[in-house]
Design a protein around this motif. Structure first.
Motif, PDB file in Angstrom:
ATOM      1  N   LEU A 377       0.837  -1.203   0.000  1.00  0.00           N
ATOM      2  CA  LEU A 377       0.000   0.000   0.000  1.00  0.00           C
ATOM      3  C   LEU A 377       0.868   1.247   0.000  1.00  0.00           C
ATOM      4  O   LEU A 377       1.908   1.308   0.677  1.00  0.00           O
ATOM      5  N   ALA A 378       0.430   2.258  -0.746  1.00  0.00           N
ATOM      6  CA  ALA A 378       1.071   3.571  -0.741  1.00  0.00           C
ATOM      7  C   ALA A 378      -0.030   4.624  -0.729  1.00  0.00           C
ATOM      8  O   ALA A 378      -1.207   4.321  -0.861  1.00  0.00           O
ATOM      9  N   GLY A 379       0.366   5.879  -0.586  1.00  0.00           N
ATOM     10  CA  GLY A 379      -0.581   6.984  -0.497  1.00  0.00           C
ATOM     11  C   GLY A 379      -0.261   7.838   0.710  1.00  0.00           C
ATOM     12  O   GLY A 379       0.218   7.327   1.737  1.00  0.00           O
ATOM     13  N   ASP A 380      -0.502   9.139   0.608  1.00  0.00           N
ATOM     14  CA  ASP A 380      -0.119  10.037   1.703  1.00  0.00           C
ATOM     15  C   ASP A 380      -0.709   9.623   3.044  1.00  0.00           C
ATOM     16  O   ASP A 380      -0.108   9.797   4.096  1.00  0.00           O
ATOM     17  N   TRP A 381      -1.897   9.024   3.040  1.00  0.00           N
ATOM     18  CA  TRP A 381      -2.565   8.646   4.285  1.00  0.00           C
ATOM     19  C   TRP A 381      -1.928   7.438   4.957  1.00  0.00           C
ATOM     20  O   TRP A 381      -2.210   7.142   6.115  1.00  0.00           O
ATOM     21  N   THR A 382      -1.020   6.747   4.260  1.00  0.00           N
ATOM     22  CA  THR A 382      -0.358   5.571   4.830  1.00  0.00           C
ATOM     23  C   THR A 382       0.963   5.912   5.504  1.00  0.00           C
ATOM     24  O   THR A 382       1.599   5.025   6.082  1.00  0.00           O
ATOM     25  N   TRP A 383       1.403   7.171   5.411  1.00  0.00           N
ATOM     26  CA  TRP A 383       2.715   7.535   5.961  1.00  0.00           C
ATOM     27  C   TRP A 383       2.522   8.137   7.348  1.00  0.00           C
ATOM     28  O   TRP A 383       1.957   9.210   7.485  1.00  0.00           O
ATOM     29  N   PRO A 384       2.994   7.469   8.400  1.00  0.00           N
ATOM     30  CA  PRO A 384       2.707   7.939   9.760  1.00  0.00           C
ATOM     31  C   PRO A 384       3.541   9.130  10.204  1.00  0.00           C
ATOM     32  O   PRO A 384       3.200   9.796  11.176  1.00  0.00           O
ATOM     33  N   GLY A 385       4.622   9.425   9.502  1.00  0.00           N
ATOM     34  CA  GLY A 385       5.537  10.459   9.959  1.00  0.00           C
ATOM     35  C   GLY A 385       5.184  11.868   9.552  1.00  0.00           C
ATOM     36  O   GLY A 385       5.873  12.813   9.943  1.00  0.00           O
ATOM     37  N   ALA A 392       4.521  13.250   2.017  1.00  0.00           N
ATOM     38  CA  ALA A 392       4.083  11.967   2.563  1.00  0.00           C
ATOM     39  C   ALA A 392       3.763  10.983   1.445  1.00  0.00           C
ATOM     40  O   ALA A 392       4.059   9.783   1.550  1.00  0.00           O
ATOM     41  N   ALA A 393       3.149  11.471   0.381  1.00  0.00           N
ATOM     42  CA  ALA A 393       2.847  10.603  -0.755  1.00  0.00           C
ATOM     43  C   ALA A 393       4.126  10.054  -1.377  1.00  0.00           C
ATOM     44  O   ALA A 393       4.230   8.851  -1.678  1.00  0.00           O
ATOM     45  N   ALA A 394       5.108  10.924  -1.583  1.00  0.00           N
ATOM     46  CA  ALA A 394       6.366  10.475  -2.187  1.00  0.00           C
ATOM     47  C   ALA A 394       7.083   9.474  -1.287  1.00  0.00           C
ATOM     48  O   ALA A 394       7.598   8.450  -1.757  1.00  0.00           O
ATOM     49  N   LEU A 395       7.122   9.742   0.017  1.00  0.00           N
ATOM     50  CA  LEU A 395       7.768   8.823   0.949  1.00  0.00           C
ATOM     51  C   LEU A 395       7.066   7.469   0.971  1.00  0.00           C
ATOM     52  O   LEU A 395       7.714   6.419   1.032  1.00  0.00           O
TER      53      LEU A 395
END
Length: 411
Positions: A377-385, A392-395
């Protein structure tokens, strides 16, 4: 080891992942339900952008991607001397630096910044407590109104009365380094300076791109994805192949049974005024009115209103005159060149009703990066930091790529 990878979703996270996977030697197909790429960073059919997207120098993952696709030179720093901010209540026009390192110059300090106010900001930057931002800054109303609130709604897209101080702290911690607070915008727009070079880089890397390819469902078997059902077609996902979903949270929850995702979202309103001859590129902040951020290009003027719960319900016929009157005041305050007529020029409104999750106190459910053996899974909402941002999306795209490149038994 994965052979073929299906990346579903051509927003920033999907674009980052698809390019990295292809350059690592995978056979990548990128599926996008819409007729264009970019997700919330897309260009509109008339050539304008859906919003006044900006990057900071601290957004290293996003800047890496721009460099990877040969687009870095198209992003410029329009306000190197500090962000021009107009307070519409009293007409005060000032420049404010986002970086604490620059606050040694009194002319660049946020209004209301005192020693106690600085300590309150420092407290938010330390990951120890989580309260509404307005509560943390209650004793510093001028600092809250003139600096912290604009930063909060821009980064968290959530009103300060409910916005999480811990999530804002994630942003504040990134602004302390040298060059971290440089503000960058696309010189011509997201189309020529992001989407077009990204698609060209993907095609050069051998990625097959399928627009109008909406993922209806996935067949699961033995802890893995066995088939993708896209439009009228079904594709088998054979052993050794993989899937990367870079979709909004509600779409991911629709496809994956039991997946916990953010359920409350906040809107963003964007207004695009078609007017020629008002360059060069400028980026201004407004406090105390409808407009929050104003991006001026020779091709037109764009306004963003974040955390736009009420404004997104208002018709453009009433929004446009209000915003244009504020833009004219800003143009006069900062001596912007060009003709700024009293009557608003033609205006197009873009309302992203579920632009980002609401970043209220308390962290949302943390999505597993690899919920199945051959699925990431990817997407800005998946990045907790970070809150839901371009960075966040790129990370998240980078992280999902790494998961698939070392694909093995489910942990």
């Amino acid at each position: 080891m994965s052979r073929a990878v299906h990346v579903v979703g051509a927003g920033v996270a999907g674009l980052v992942a698809a390019l990295a996977l292809a350059r690592a030697g995978r056979a990548v197909t990128l599926h996008e339900a819409a007729p264009v790429a970019g997700g919330r960073c897309r260009a509109l059919p008339d050539g304008t952008d859906n919003g006044t997207h900006a990057l900071m120098g601290a957004n290293r993952a996003a800047l890496r991607f721009l460099a990877d696709i040969g687009a870095a030179e198209g992003w410029i720093e329009p306000e190197p001397a500090g962000l021009p901010v107009l307070d519409l209540a009293d007409g005060a026009a000032r420049r404010i630096a986002a970086s604490p390192l620059a606050w040694r110059d009194p002319a660049l300090r946020p209004p209301g910044l005192t020693a106690a106010g600085f300590l309150a900001l420092l407290g938010m930057a330390l990951p120890f407590t989580d309260k509404p931002v307005a509560e943390v800054l209650a004793k510093h109303p001028a600092l809250l109104r003139g600096f912290v609130e604009p930063l909060t709604v821009a980064a968290l897209n959530t009103p300060v009365a409910e916005a999480s101080s811990a999530r804002l702290g994630q942003v504040l911690r990134r602004l302390g380094g040298a060059g971290a607070a440089r503000l960058l915008v696309a010189r011509e727009g997201l189309g020529p300076n992001l989407v077009t070079p990204a698609l060209a880089a993907l095609q050069a890397a051998g990625v097959a791109i399928r627009f109008g390819s909406r993922l209806r469902a996935m067949t699961q078997a033995d802890g893995r994805i066995a088939a993708l059902h896209l439009g009228e077609d079904s594709l088998a996902v054979t052993e050794g192949d993989a899937v990367l979903l870079a979709l909004p949270p509600w779409e991911a929850a629709r496809l994956i049974t039991g997946l916990k995702v953010p359920e409350r979202h906040a809107p963003i309103l964007n207004l695009h005024f078609a007017i020629d001859g008002v360059g060069p590129v400028r980026f201004l902040g407004l406090v105390g009115g409808l407009a929050q951020w104003v991006l001026v290009r020779p091709s037109g003027v764009s306004v963003t209103v974040s955390a736009a719960d009420d404004e997104s319900e208002e018709p453009v016929d009433t929004l446009a005159p209000r915003a244009w009157a504020e833009i004219r005041r800003a143009a006069a305050a900062f001596a912007l060149p060009g003709a700024w007529p009293e009557a608003p020029p033609p205006c197009h409104a873009v309302k992203e009703r579920r632009a980002t999750p609401r970043h209220a106190v308390g962290f949302p459910p943390l999505a597993p990066r690899r919920p199945m053996r051959n699925l990431a899974l990817a997407g800005d909402w998946t990045w907790p930091g970070l809150p839901a941002t371009i960075e966040a999306a790129a990370l998240s795209g980078e992280a999902a790529t790494k998961v698939l490149l070392r694909l093995g038994p489910t942990a």
